[in-house]
Design an enzyme around this catalytic site. Structure first.
Site, PDB file in Angstrom:
ATOM      1  N   ARG A  39      49.032  37.619  44.448  1.00 13.00           N
ATOM      2  CA  ARG A  39      47.898  38.594  43.638  1.00 13.00           C
ATOM      3  C   ARG A  39      47.493  39.198  43.765  1.00 13.00           C
ATOM      4  O   ARG A  39      46.297  39.829  45.201  1.00 13.00           O
ATOM      5  CB  ARG A  39      47.371  37.401  43.256  1.00 13.00           C
ATOM      6  CG  ARG A  39      46.686  37.253  41.591  1.00 13.00           C
ATOM      7  CD  ARG A  39      45.484  36.655  40.924  1.00 13.00           C
ATOM      8  NE  ARG A  39      44.919  37.051  39.702  1.00 13.00           N
ATOM      9  CZ  ARG A  39      43.535  38.011  39.630  1.00 13.00           C
ATOM     10  NH1 ARG A  39      43.298  38.617  41.003  1.00 13.00           N
ATOM     11  NH2 ARG A  39      43.610  38.647  38.793  1.00 13.00           N
TER      12      ARG A  39
ATOM     13  N   HIS B 104      42.331  31.007  54.055  1.00 12.44           N
ATOM     14  CA  HIS B 104      40.878  29.682  53.132  1.00 12.44           C
ATOM     15  C   HIS B 104      43.003  29.380  52.748  1.00 12.44           C
ATOM     16  O   HIS B 104      43.276  29.111  53.009  1.00 12.44           O
ATOM     17  CB  HIS B 104      40.558  29.950  51.824  1.00 12.44           C
ATOM     18  CG  HIS B 104      41.061  30.806  51.117  1.00 12.44           C
ATOM     19  ND1 HIS B 104      42.427  31.006  50.053  1.00 12.44           N
ATOM     20  CD2 HIS B 104      40.663  32.062  50.031  1.00 12.44           C
ATOM     21  CE1 HIS B 104      42.587  31.659  49.366  1.00 12.44           C
ATOM     22  NE2 HIS B 104      41.810  32.640  49.141  1.00 12.44           N
TER      23      HIS B 104
ATOM     24  N   HIS C 265      45.543  30.179  51.209  1.00 15.23           N
ATOM     25  CA  HIS C 265      46.943  31.148  51.938  1.00 15.23           C
ATOM     26  C   HIS C 265      47.527  29.973  52.565  1.00 15.23           C
ATOM     27  O   HIS C 265      48.379  30.136  52.586  1.00 15.23           O
ATOM     28  CB  HIS C 265      45.751  32.051  53.466  1.00 15.23           C
ATOM     29  CG  HIS C 265      44.736  33.031  52.276  1.00 15.23           C
ATOM     30  ND1 HIS C 265      43.100  33.237  52.656  1.00 15.23           N
ATOM     31  CD2 HIS C 265      45.084  33.896  51.229  1.00 15.23           C
ATOM     32  CE1 HIS C 265      42.706  34.616  52.441  1.00 15.23           C
ATOM     33  NE2 HIS C 265      44.247  34.459  51.391  1.00 15.23           N
TER      34      HIS C 265
ATOM     35  N   THR D 123      48.488  39.564  55.930  1.00  7.46           N
ATOM     36  CA  THR D 123      46.467  39.684  55.121  1.00  7.46           C
ATOM     37  C   THR D 123      45.132  40.023  56.343  1.00  7.46           C
ATOM     38  O   THR D 123      45.750  41.189  57.228  1.00  7.46           O
ATOM     39  CB  THR D 123      46.008  37.750  56.189  1.00  7.46           C
ATOM     40  OG1 THR D 123      44.809  37.780  55.688  1.00  7.46           O
ATOM     41  CG2 THR D 123      46.762  37.904  57.320  1.00  7.46           C
ATOM     42  N   ARG D 124      44.321  40.660  55.699  1.00 10.38           N
ATOM     43  CA  ARG D 124      43.573  40.531  56.326  1.00 10.38           C
ATOM     44  C   ARG D 124      41.975  40.341  56.138  1.00 10.38           C
ATOM     45  O   ARG D 124      40.930  40.844  56.189  1.00 10.38           O
ATOM     46  CB  ARG D 124      42.665  42.459  55.429  1.00 10.38           C
ATOM     47  CG  ARG D 124      42.943  42.398  54.299  1.00 10.38           C
ATOM     48  CD  ARG D 124      42.604  44.281  53.968  1.00 10.38           C
ATOM     49  NE  ARG D 124      42.059  44.134  52.310  1.00 10.38           N
ATOM     50  CZ  ARG D 124      42.546  44.348  51.356  1.00 10.38           C
ATOM     51  NH1 ARG D 124      44.368  44.137  51.284  1.00 10.38           N
ATOM     52  NH2 ARG D 124      41.886  44.405  49.660  1.00 10.38           N
TER      53      ARG D 124
END
Length: 379
Positions: free
Chosen positions: A283, A194, A197, A189-190
């Site tokens: 996605r 939320h 996730h 992740t960067r």
């Protein structure tokens, strides 16, 4: 069983203390090569085995094989060229040079090969576009005209404000074994988390022993969350919503290329080297703009049956008002008007406007962390 390192052996390219001392005492005798922050981070990742089986920057055969076939010249899957560019070499093949980031000697490099390359071909093959509007393409076009290949020895690491959360592959592998995890799913992740996730992470966790959340710290594009915001957000999420014996958080410094499907494979290889057996692919993974199809990063894994890490694919998910939960198209029968799709841009805009995201978008504790920063975004 913790996964085997990519290529079969975890690389370690760190100068022994006496060797380091001798090199540094003689540093004025070596040709000096200035590198940028991204290449310095690449050096650390090579040295600590994050990029196993690489022992240095790519030579010509490997570089061309990666461009054309997405594999090293020995047929090992590899999709992103890890290269050192220079404008005008002041050294020759066979020399040893010192690589400096600003005034810090980061590594010694044994120059095996100096070669030229076609920047447009590099861009087209890796990023599927030659448009300079793509940040990865712009980076390639700004590079020097020569590439230098050869093995490295790390001398110094860059200052690390997040040392508390930095674990190297040799350390994560020990951690996973100590916890008794035989199957581990990694999440790249960067962004701050939320609820979408969290849904993906916990869905994946139901099928494995442990969850390894591995945020990328380092240079990001304008509008991304700052590193310290991401860390603080995950700290509070772990405190309130994650089982302590089933999830762990560790960061990796890395410069995003935004290469879409190719970078999804690269991210999976990195987590394989950390010891993960599974990798979450979402996605438009590692995408930017509209350069890649939403599920190109899923389809590319079909070309790598020998990758050695299992991808876990997740389609687009959303909050359904009728279901009253986070769902996706496979399990929700309700029409579009009942759906609220997760959008990082939408959430960032709400935060900029001082609006509180609804609880089904973002945990209140996470929002409070973001709000505590005067400016949580990269300018």
């Amino acid at each position: 069983m913790v996964s085997k390192p990519h290529g079969g052996k975890l690389v370690r390219r760190i100068a022994a203390p006496k060797t380091r001392e001798r090199i540094l005492s003689e540093q004025h005798e070596y040709p000096r090569v200035q590198i940028d922050h991204g290449r310095a981070i690449d050096l650390e990742n090579i040295a600590h085995g994050v990029y196993s089986p690489l022992k240095g920057f790519l030579t010509r055969d490997d570089f061309e094989s990666v461009l054309d076939h997405m594999r090293l010249s020995d047929d090992t899957p590899w999709t992103i060229p890890i290269v050192l560019d220079v404008e005008n070499p002041t050294f020759e093949e066979g020399d040893a040079v010192l690589l400096y980031y600003e005034d810090l000697p980061v590594a010694r490099m044994h120059v095996e090969e100096i070669y030229t390359y076609d920047k447009k071909e590099f861009a087209k093959n890796v990023f599927k576009t030659t448009e300079e509007a793509h940040p990865g393409v712009a980076r390639v076009y700004s590079m020097g005209d020569y590439l230098v290949g050869g093995e490295i020895e790390l001398l110094n690491e860059l200052p690390n404000p997040f040392a508390k959360y930095t674990l190297r592959p040799v350390e994560t592998r020990i951690l996973f074994r100590e916890r008794g995890w035989e199957t581990i799913v990694a999440f790249q992740t960067r962004n701050v988390p939320h609820v979408g996730h969290e849904y993906v992470q916990k869905s994946a966790l139901t099928f494995v022993d442990g969850l390894f959340i591995n945020p990328v710290l380092g240079k990001k594009k304008k509008g991304d969350y700052k590193d310290e915001v991401i860390i603080k957000a995950y700290e509070v999420l772990f405190k309130h919503y994650y089982p302590k014996d089933a999830a762990t958080l560790a960061t990796v410094r890395y410069e995003m290329r935004y290469a879409g499907p190719r970078e999804a494979i690269h991210h999976a290889i990195m987590r394989k080297n950390f010891g993960a057996t599974h990798f979450i692919v979402g996605r438009d993974h590692a995408g930017v703009g509209n350069y890649y199809g939403p599920y190109d990063a899923h389809e590319i894994f079909n070309h790598f049956p020998d990758l050695g890490i299992t991808p876990m694919f997740f389609k687009e998910f959303f909050y359904c008002r009728r279901c009253g939960s986070i769902v996706n198209e496979r399990i929700c029968p309700h029409p579009m008007e009942d759906r609220e799709y997760f959008s990082g841009t939408k959430i960032r805009n709400m935060i900029r406007e001082g609006k509180v995201p609804p609880a089904y978008f973002m945990r209140p504790e996470v929002y409070e962390v973001i709000r505590s920063f005067d400016n949580p975004f990269v300018e």
